[in-house]
Design a protein around this motif. Structure first.
Motif, PDB file in Angstrom:
ATOM      1  N   ILE A 162       0.671  -1.591 -10.696  1.00 57.76           N
ATOM      2  CA  ILE A 162      -0.001  -0.581  -9.867  1.00 57.76           C
ATOM      3  C   ILE A 162      -1.499  -0.804  -9.946  1.00 57.76           C
ATOM      4  N   GLN A 163      -2.127  -0.875  -8.778  1.00 59.12           N
ATOM      5  CA  GLN A 163      -3.581  -1.042  -8.678  1.00 59.12           C
ATOM      6  C   GLN A 163      -4.145   0.248  -8.075  1.00 59.12           C
ATOM      7  N   GLU A 164      -4.872   0.998  -8.880  1.00 56.20           N
ATOM      8  CA  GLU A 164      -5.463   2.247  -8.398  1.00 56.20           C
ATOM      9  C   GLU A 164      -6.590   1.925  -7.413  1.00 56.20           C
ATOM     10  N   PHE A 165      -6.808   2.820  -6.465  1.00 54.75           N
ATOM     11  CA  PHE A 165      -7.913   2.649  -5.531  1.00 54.75           C
ATOM     12  C   PHE A 165      -9.228   2.823  -6.275  1.00 54.75           C
ATOM     13  N   THR A 166     -10.216   2.019  -5.930  1.00 54.02           N
ATOM     14  CA  THR A 166     -11.513   2.093  -6.597  1.00 54.02           C
ATOM     15  C   THR A 166     -12.558   2.822  -5.760  1.00 54.02           C
ATOM     16  N   ASP A 225     -10.816   3.748   0.301  1.00 54.11           N
ATOM     17  CA  ASP A 225      -9.514   3.091   0.225  1.00 54.11           C
ATOM     18  C   ASP A 225      -8.380   4.052   0.556  1.00 54.11           C
ATOM     19  N   LYS A 226      -8.543   5.310   0.195  1.00 54.80           N
ATOM     20  CA  LYS A 226      -7.489   6.292   0.443  1.00 54.80           C
ATOM     21  C   LYS A 226      -7.363   6.626   1.911  1.00 54.80           C
ATOM     22  N   LYS A 228      -2.490   6.769  -2.177  1.00 51.54           N
ATOM     23  CA  LYS A 228      -2.314   6.810  -3.624  1.00 51.54           C
ATOM     24  C   LYS A 228      -2.840   5.567  -4.315  1.00 51.54           C
ATOM     25  N   HIS A 229      -2.186   4.426  -4.079  1.00 50.93           N
ATOM     26  CA  HIS A 229      -2.543   3.190  -4.771  1.00 50.93           C
ATOM     27  C   HIS A 229      -1.831   2.007  -4.107  1.00 50.93           C
ATOM     28  N   ASN A 230      -2.097   0.818  -4.593  1.00 61.32           N
ATOM     29  CA  ASN A 230      -1.359  -0.373  -4.197  1.00 61.32           C
ATOM     30  C   ASN A 230      -0.356  -0.670  -5.295  1.00 61.32           C
ATOM     31  N   LYS A 231       0.835  -1.100  -4.897  1.00 58.14           N
ATOM     32  CA  LYS A 231       1.887  -1.362  -5.885  1.00 58.14           C
ATOM     33  C   LYS A 231       2.603  -2.657  -5.538  1.00 58.14           C
ATOM     34  N   ARG A 287       0.837  -1.196   0.000  1.00 54.75           N
ATOM     35  CA  ARG A 287       0.000   0.000   0.000  1.00 54.75           C
ATOM     36  C   ARG A 287       0.873   1.248   0.000  1.00 54.75           C
TER      37      ARG A 287
END
Length: 137
Positions: free
Chosen positions: A126-130, A134-135, A116-119, A112
């Motif tokens: 990179i998995q963007e937050f949906t 999540d942020k 920003k995102h999960n990487k 995490r």
């Protein structure tokens, strides 16, 4: 102190929060004056406080907007919200953060990157937050 009780103490504007009074309400011990820490320690604490304040502002805005939408479109009242907060607080010790999801490319746990995102540190995926929630975690 229960979260429901803290909600009642929160001012409308997040900028009006008295963190010292809030800490006292939560049972924090007052600091004893004495030798001060080095400037790098206080600078680091200031940066952490600013990040926490920004996170609180986002959380406040998101939760306030969510509650107003729910209240306007349902017959729920503030007492219903408070009861739900009490229920969630009781469940808080079970799990506080979601478990890291596996990388779809290499199946290793995603790291995490806060806000920003999960990487994946192994393959770079990179998995963007949906969700806006999540942020906040």
């Amino acid at each position: 102190m229960a979260i429901a009780a803290l909600i009642r103490l929160m001012p409308e504007n997040p900028k009006d929060i008295d963190i010292h009074a809030l800490a006292r309400e939560m049972g924090a011990e007052p600091r004893v004056k004495g030798k001060s820490a080095g400037s790098s320690d206080s600078d680091g604490l200031q940066v952490k406080l600013e990040k926490l304040t920004e996170k609180y502002d986002r959380l406040y805005t998101l939760s306030r907007a969510t509650w107003e939408l729910v209240r306007e479109s349902t017959e729920l009242e503030e007492e219903d919200l408070i009861q739900r907060v009490i229920t969630l607080e009781a469940q808080k010790n079970i799990a506080t953060k979601p478990k890291a999801s596996p990388c779809p490319d290499c199946d290793r746990p995603l790291q995490r990157i806060e806000g920003k995102h999960n990487k994946c540190i192994y393959c770079g995926y990179i998995q963007e937050f949906t969700s806006p929630f999540d942020k906040l975690l």
